[in-house]
Design an enzyme around this catalytic site. Structure first.
Site, PDB file in Angstrom:
ATOM      1  N   ASP A  11       0.881  -1.164   0.000  1.00 18.67           N
ATOM      2  CA  ASP A  11       0.000   0.000   0.000  1.00 18.67           C
ATOM      3  C   ASP A  11       0.919   1.214   0.000  1.00 18.67           C
ATOM      4  O   ASP A  11       1.595   1.498   0.985  1.00 18.67           O
ATOM      5  CB  ASP A  11      -0.874  -0.059   1.263  1.00 18.67           C
ATOM      6  CG  ASP A  11      -1.799   1.141   1.390  1.00 18.67           C
ATOM      7  OD1 ASP A  11      -1.598   2.127   0.654  1.00 18.67           O
ATOM      8  OD2 ASP A  11      -2.712   1.084   2.228  1.00 18.67           O
ATOM      9  N   TYR A 228       0.979  -4.878  17.711  1.00 15.79           N
ATOM     10  CA  TYR A 228       0.279  -4.990  16.446  1.00 15.79           C
ATOM     11  C   TYR A 228       0.378  -3.660  15.720  1.00 15.79           C
ATOM     12  O   TYR A 228       0.004  -2.637  16.259  1.00 15.79           O
ATOM     13  CB  TYR A 228      -1.181  -5.302  16.713  1.00 15.79           C
ATOM     14  CG  TYR A 228      -1.710  -6.347  15.796  1.00 15.79           C
ATOM     15  CD1 TYR A 228      -2.214  -7.535  16.288  1.00 15.79           C
ATOM     16  CD2 TYR A 228      -1.688  -6.153  14.422  1.00 15.79           C
ATOM     17  CE1 TYR A 228      -2.692  -8.513  15.453  1.00 15.79           C
ATOM     18  CE2 TYR A 228      -2.154  -7.126  13.577  1.00 15.79           C
ATOM     19  CZ  TYR A 228      -2.656  -8.300  14.094  1.00 15.79           C
ATOM     20  OH  TYR A 228      -3.118  -9.267  13.257  1.00 15.79           O
ATOM     21  N   LYS A 231      -2.625  -4.469   9.586  1.00 12.87           N
ATOM     22  CA  LYS A 231      -2.960  -5.700   8.874  1.00 12.87           C
ATOM     23  C   LYS A 231      -2.079  -5.813   7.643  1.00 12.87           C
ATOM     24  O   LYS A 231      -1.760  -4.809   7.015  1.00 12.87           O
ATOM     25  CB  LYS A 231      -4.422  -5.670   8.409  1.00 12.87           C
ATOM     26  CG  LYS A 231      -5.415  -5.577   9.536  1.00 12.87           C
ATOM     27  CD  LYS A 231      -5.593  -6.905  10.224  1.00 12.87           C
ATOM     28  CE  LYS A 231      -6.469  -6.763  11.434  1.00 12.87           C
ATOM     29  NZ  LYS A 231      -5.867  -7.289  12.656  1.00 12.87           N
TER      30      LYS A 231
HETATM   31  C1  F6R Z   1      -7.834  -0.575   7.616  1.00  9.64           C
HETATM   32  C2  F6R Z   1      -7.707   0.678   6.878  1.00  9.64           C
HETATM   33  C3  F6R Z   1      -8.732   1.739   7.069  1.00  9.64           C
HETATM   34  C4  F6R Z   1      -8.218   2.829   8.016  1.00  9.64           C
HETATM   35  C5  F6R Z   1      -9.282   3.924   8.273  1.00  9.64           C
HETATM   36  C6  F6R Z   1      -8.753   5.071   9.129  1.00  9.64           C
HETATM   37  O1  F6R Z   1      -6.754  -1.422   7.410  1.00  9.64           O
HETATM   38  O2  F6R Z   1      -6.762   0.891   6.147  1.00  9.64           O
HETATM   39  O3  F6R Z   1      -9.956   1.222   7.514  1.00  9.64           O
HETATM   40  O4  F6R Z   1      -7.815   2.255   9.217  1.00  9.64           O
HETATM   41  O5  F6R Z   1      -9.718   4.458   7.077  1.00  9.64           O
HETATM   42  O6  F6R Z   1      -7.594   5.538   8.546  1.00  9.64           O
HETATM   43  P1  F6R Z   1      -6.762   6.798   9.099  1.00  9.64           P
HETATM   44  O7  F6R Z   1      -6.385   6.462  10.510  1.00  9.64           O
HETATM   45  O8  F6R Z   1      -5.606   6.851   8.149  1.00  9.64           O
HETATM   46  O9  F6R Z   1      -7.672   7.991   8.983  1.00  9.64           O
HETATM   47 MG    MG Z   2      -5.014  -2.443   2.090  1.00  9.39          MG
HETATM   48 MG    MG Z   3      -4.248   0.703   3.732  1.00 10.10          MG
END
Ligand code: F6R
Ligand code: MG
Ligand code: MG
Length: 383
Positions: A11, A228, A231
């Site tokens: 990513d 952790y 993911k």
């Molecule tokens: C899960 C993921 C998304 C983010 C969510 C909040 O793996 O990538 O669900 O956790 O969009 O993201 P932030 O903290 O970057 O605003």
């Molecule tokens: Mg992803």
């Molecule tokens: Mg992501």
């Protein structure tokens, strides 16, 4: 001459949230891979995405963990990151360089699944790529494909498959792996892989001749120093047909939208929804967790294809059921078991809240303090 299939993903930033890879970043990665193909580092490649993950599918003769191939992938991600930064995409460089804070600890690298094979006269393969979940999410379908005769008719009918498969299972906490045989040891296999956050099926081999059948990405990048930090959206390569499960038996394993950890903020259980490439975008509650599958044939390292495997009305009911399950799970809001158990949550900010409230907790008279948690007792065999 052996052929290696390398699927490497990261990513490196995405459009409108953790939602979808921007085509310009894929174009930047494409330039690097085209050059590597011209220079003979790789034979062939295909670039795609699922949600916010860029997926580099490459073939070559250099074996697994080859420096040049991995460097090529790294350069592709770095070039793509430059574009992501230019465009101001969200979480640019997330899995490579720490740049934009996104709630995860930084320093994670790309996920990798690689398989070196002796090509059969016809070498059909399927590559599965998921977003908003983790490698253990492929435990359930691999068990269905390679050990469940109610899923895979070939286990009963095909004489080679009838001998069964060997499962290499990794404990992602200790880094140790064990190889168990199906069908003889299926209860032992299930005792482990039913805890997919700890035990991940890394590879499956055909027992008749010890030939590799599947491999998944299992990088422990999400587990650092006991913490952790995110993911690792997983990928899997599966060989199909002629002594391996038929393509349709492999796809059948995804006809039930089983629950996987991940989804919003990497902290919720949700159904794994198989979708076409066109629908490989995280939307509702940053999901539901999506899966795409691409079918190829490999000929002297050349990638022939792909076919978009879930772009098919045969999976409409699976998707509909997934949406119903999504509705049901969402109605639990912040409650477990929709929300993950604290140890599995991607965000490690919950202890901060516990810490904040600590001083306000008062000892209740007559309530005995537990020496150990129930889980710790179980691990030690009870008392
Ligand atoms: C899960 C993921 C998304 C983010 C969510 C909040 O793996 O990538 O669900 O956790 O969009 O993201 P932030 O903290 O970057 O605003
Ligand atoms: Mg992803
Ligand atoms: Mg992501």
């Amino acid at each position: 001459m052996k052929t290696t299939i390398s699927v490497i993903k990261a990513d490196i930033g995405s459009l409108a949230g953790h939602h979808v890879v921007h085509p310009d970043t894929m174009a930047a990665a494409n330039k690097v891979l085209a050059e590597a193909k011209k220079n003979g580092i790789i034979i062939d490649y295909y670039i795609t995405n699922v949600g916010d993950d860029m997926e580099l599918i490459m073939t070559h003769n250099r074996g697994e963990l080859d420096t040049k191939v991995h460097e090529t992938a790294w350069d592709a991600f770095k070039e793509a990151t430059k574009v992501a930064k230019d465009l101001g995409l969200y979480a640019a460089g997330q899995d490579l360089l720490s740049d934009t804070f996104s709630g995860n600890l930084k320093g994670m690298g790309p996920g990798i699944a690689e398989m070196e094979i002796e090509e059969r006269p016809a070498e059909p393969i399927a590559i599965f790529m998921a977003d908003k979940t983790e490698p253990g999410a492929f435990n359930y379908p691999q068990y269905k494909m390679f050990a469940d005769p109610f899923n895979t008719a070939g286990l009963v009918i095909d004489p080679i498959m009838h001998e069964g498969y060997k499962f290499e299972i990794l404990d992602v906490y200790t880094g140790e792996s064990v190889t168990l045989n199906a069908p003889e040891e299926i209860y032992d296999i299930l005792a482990l892989i039913g805890t997919p956050s700890q035990y991940v099926i890394r590879r499956v081999y055909r027992k008749a001749d010890n030939i590799i059948a599947s491999v998944t990405s299992i990088e422990r990048l999400n587990l650092l120093a006991g913490k952790y930090v995110g993911k690792d959206d997983p990928v899997m390569i599966v060989r199909v047909q002629h002594g391996f499960p038929a393509l349709g038996e492999v796809l059948e394993a995804f006809s039930f939208p089983y629950l996987v950890p991940g989804w919003m903020r990497g902290s919720h259980y949700g159904p794994l929804m198989p979708v076409s490439q066109r629908d490989a975008r995280a939307t509702r509650f940053d999901g539901p967790p999506r899966l795409i599958g691409l079918g190829f044939n490999i000929k002297n390292g050349r990638l022939v294809g792909p076919s978009d495997l879930f772009d098919d009305p045969a999976f409409d009911e699976t998707r509909r059921l997934a949406e119903q399950i999504a509705d049901y799970m969402r109605r639990h809001g912040p409650f477990m078991p929709h929300r993950l158990e604290p140890t599995e949550m991607e965000y490690t900010t919950l202890p901060l809240i516990q810490q904040k409230l600590k001083a306000r907790f008062k000892k209740e008279a007559g309530v005995v303090e537990a020496k150990k948690s129930i889980y710790e007792k179980q691990v030690e065999g009870g008392d």
